[in-house]
Design a protein around this motif. Structure first.
Motif: not given
Length: 111
Positions: A10-11, A33-45, A49-56
């Protein structure tokens, strides 16, 4: 330790998101970029509970994480990013690998 890795993501993710807002995705380093991608996946799940937010937010997040993991020989991150399962089952995979995968990112980021 999971809370520590959540806090770290998060930080550092906040810093990367702010930098991305200023310079764009192309202005980020590969680790950022990897940290951002991990943050997006973490945020989504964690939030749906799904990866749907990641798709946006960043549809290529898992693809970018898998490529970064392969390039840097990161086993846990690769397991997290390359899991082949449906959306519902992905949450289990994510939580299984989150701590170790984030620790791998943290280690590379601190170099």
């Amino acid at each position: 330790m999971t809370d520590d890795m959540e806090d770290w993501l998060i930080e550092v993710g906040d810093y990367v998101i702010q930098k991305k807002a200023n310079v764009g995705l192309d202005g980020l380093s590969t680790i950022e970029v990897a940290i951002y991608a991990m943050w997006v996946v973490d945020y989504s799940v964690r939030n749906s509970g799904t990866l749907f937010p990641m798709t946006e937010l960043y549809p290529e997040a898992l693809e970018k994480l898998a490529a970064f993991a392969a390039d840097n020989h990161l086993e846990a991150l690769n397991a997290l990013a390359s899991a082949e399962c449906d959306d519902e089952a992905y949450g289990d995979v994510f939580y299984q690998w989150f701590e170790l995968a984030t620790l791998e990112l943290k280690h590379l980021h601190s170099r």
